[in-house]
Design a protein around this motif. Structure first.
Motif, mmCIF file in Angstrom:
data_model
loop_
_atom_site.group_PDB
_atom_site.id
_atom_site.type_symbol
_atom_site.label_atom_id
_atom_site.label_comp_id
_atom_site.label_asym_id
_atom_site.label_seq_id
_atom_site.Cartn_x
_atom_site.Cartn_y
_atom_site.Cartn_z
ATOM 1 N N ALA A 118 -1.286 -6.663 1.038
ATOM 2 C CA ALA A 118 -2.325 -5.658 1.227
ATOM 3 C C ALA A 118 -2.290 -5.029 2.606
ATOM 4 C CB ALA A 118 -3.700 -6.290 0.993
ATOM 5 N N ALA A 119 -1.938 -5.811 3.644
ATOM 6 C CA ALA A 119 -2.117 -5.300 4.996
ATOM 7 C C ALA A 119 -0.870 -5.307 5.860
ATOM 8 C CB ALA A 119 -3.207 -6.119 5.698
ATOM 9 N N LYS B 69 -2.468 -11.650 1.109
ATOM 10 C CA LYS B 69 -2.929 -10.719 2.126
ATOM 11 C C LYS B 69 -1.783 -9.916 2.731
ATOM 12 C CE LYS B 69 -7.176 -13.066 3.294
ATOM 13 N NZ LYS B 69 -7.152 -13.914 2.119
ATOM 14 N N SER C 68 0.832 -1.200 0.000
ATOM 15 C CA SER C 68 0.000 0.000 0.000
ATOM 16 C C SER C 68 0.870 1.254 0.000
ATOM 17 C CB SER C 68 -0.907 0.011 1.231
ATOM 18 O OG SER C 68 -1.725 -1.135 1.276
ATOM 19 N N TRP D 171 -6.814 -8.666 -0.519
ATOM 20 C CA TRP D 171 -7.312 -9.200 0.753
ATOM 21 C C TRP D 171 -8.211 -10.413 0.520
ATOM 22 C CZ3 TRP D 171 -5.778 -8.528 5.570
ATOM 23 C CH2 TRP D 171 -6.583 -9.003 6.610
ATOM 24 N N VAL E 24 -9.877 1.402 2.888
ATOM 25 C CA VAL E 24 -10.405 0.952 1.605
ATOM 26 C C VAL E 24 -11.733 1.650 1.291
ATOM 27 C CG1 VAL E 24 -11.293 -1.037 0.326
ATOM 28 C CG2 VAL E 24 -9.229 -1.271 1.707
ATOM 29 N N LEU F 241 -8.065 -0.863 8.090
ATOM 30 C CA LEU F 241 -8.082 -1.300 6.695
ATOM 31 C C LEU F 241 -9.463 -1.071 6.092
ATOM 32 C CD1 LEU F 241 -6.892 -2.735 4.204
ATOM 33 C CD2 LEU F 241 -7.573 -4.912 5.259
ATOM 34 N N LEU G 280 -6.398 -3.361 -3.518
ATOM 35 C CA LEU G 280 -6.260 -3.783 -2.124
ATOM 36 C C LEU G 280 -7.398 -4.712 -1.725
ATOM 37 C CD1 LEU G 280 -5.083 -0.508 -0.325
ATOM 38 C CD2 LEU G 280 -3.716 -2.366 -1.297
#
Length: 276
Positions: free
Chosen positions: A264-265, A261, A1, A115, A201, A197, A111
């Motif tokens: 994304a996080a 994942k 991100s 996820w 998003v 998150l 994103l």
């Protein structure tokens, strides 16, 4: 991100719109001194986890073949044929003036897909995309989009479909939908979905570009700042490119053994600004 949005922040300062942000154009890179090297022409047989990548791997935004200067946007106001359809922002879809915020919408979808582990929108026409957006995400704010050149046509298509939806956008309902999508996937994988998150998003996927997170606002969102202690001033830094191994996120996603994942996080550990 962090790396993707940092790249978009740099582009925005240069008045450039990437206009094609999608998994196929996002790459993971690492230096030669790492022993992990993908096989030649074997994107479908990559059998390692993202967690196996070196700690200093970077995420880079590539393929600028469709990028345009902000001053060139009016050239597309006739056809609005810009952005890959499944990652097309609402203002482009509805046929309205657009700017760098269209890239932020695409990031939100990327994103979301990272996820959940699968493409979110599967439309093949503008009409299908509009119906999917209204049903899967949220109705578009009517007052904001009635002036779009495609508004009447798309509204007619929605009305004729069996899946009608009222154009009454509500931010609370919008966030609830995003939470449901993310949490449902997280529970399936046994992973807790960070509240930050969900909020992050949700704001990236705000249908109104004026309310959507800008690149600079996104860099200061708690989802990034609480996990990564990186000052925004680092965006001003640059360094010479080095020879690196590269693999696109989309090719990694094709491997059934890969968990996306983390991309994304999870906190990224590189402390340098990405090179777009």
């Amino acid at each position: 991100s962090l790396h993707i949005i940092s790249a978009l922040s740099l582009l925005r300062r240069e008045s450039i719109i990437h206009a094609d942000v999608k998994p196929e154009n996002i790459f993971l890179t690492w230096s030669d001194n790492c022993h992990l090297v993908p096989q030649e022409n074997a994107s479908s047989s990559l059998k390692y986890y993202l967690s196996d990548l070196p700690e200093n791997f970077e995420v880079r935004l590539g393929d600028f073949g469709n990028s345009i200067q902000k001053s060139e946007t009016s050239d597309y106001y006739g056809s609005f044929d810009i952005q890959t359809l499944q990652y097309r922002a609402p203002e482009v879809l509805m046929g309205m003036p657009f700017g760098p915020q269209i890239d932020m919408w695409s990031v939100g979808l990327v994103l979301l897909e990272l996820w959940t582990g699968q493409p979110f929108l599967d439309a093949h026409t503008k009409e299908e995309l509009y119906i999917e957006l209204c049903q899967k995400l949220s109705p578009l704010p009517k007052l904001r989009f009635t002036c779009g050149v495609n508004y009447d046509h798309l509204e007619d298509c929605l009305a004729k479909s069996s899946k009608k939806s009222s154009l009454n956008f509500n931010i609370t309902d919008h966030i609830k939908r995003i939470r449901r999508i993310l949490c449902s996937s997280g529970q399936t994988q046994g992973i807790n979905t960070p509240p930050d998150l969900v909020h992050f998003v949700s704001l990236l996927l705000h249908p109104d570009p004026d309310e959507r997170l800008s690149a600079m606002d996104a860099l200061q969102h708690e989802f990034l700042t609480q996990q990564i202690n990186i000052p925004v001033s680092l965006l001003e830094s640059s360094r010479a490119p080095t020879r690196a191994h590269t693999s696109s996120i989309s090719s990694l996603r094709k491997s059934q053994d890969i968990s996306l994942k983390r991309a994304a996080a999870a906190p990224l550990t590189s402390r340098q600004s990405p090179l777009p």
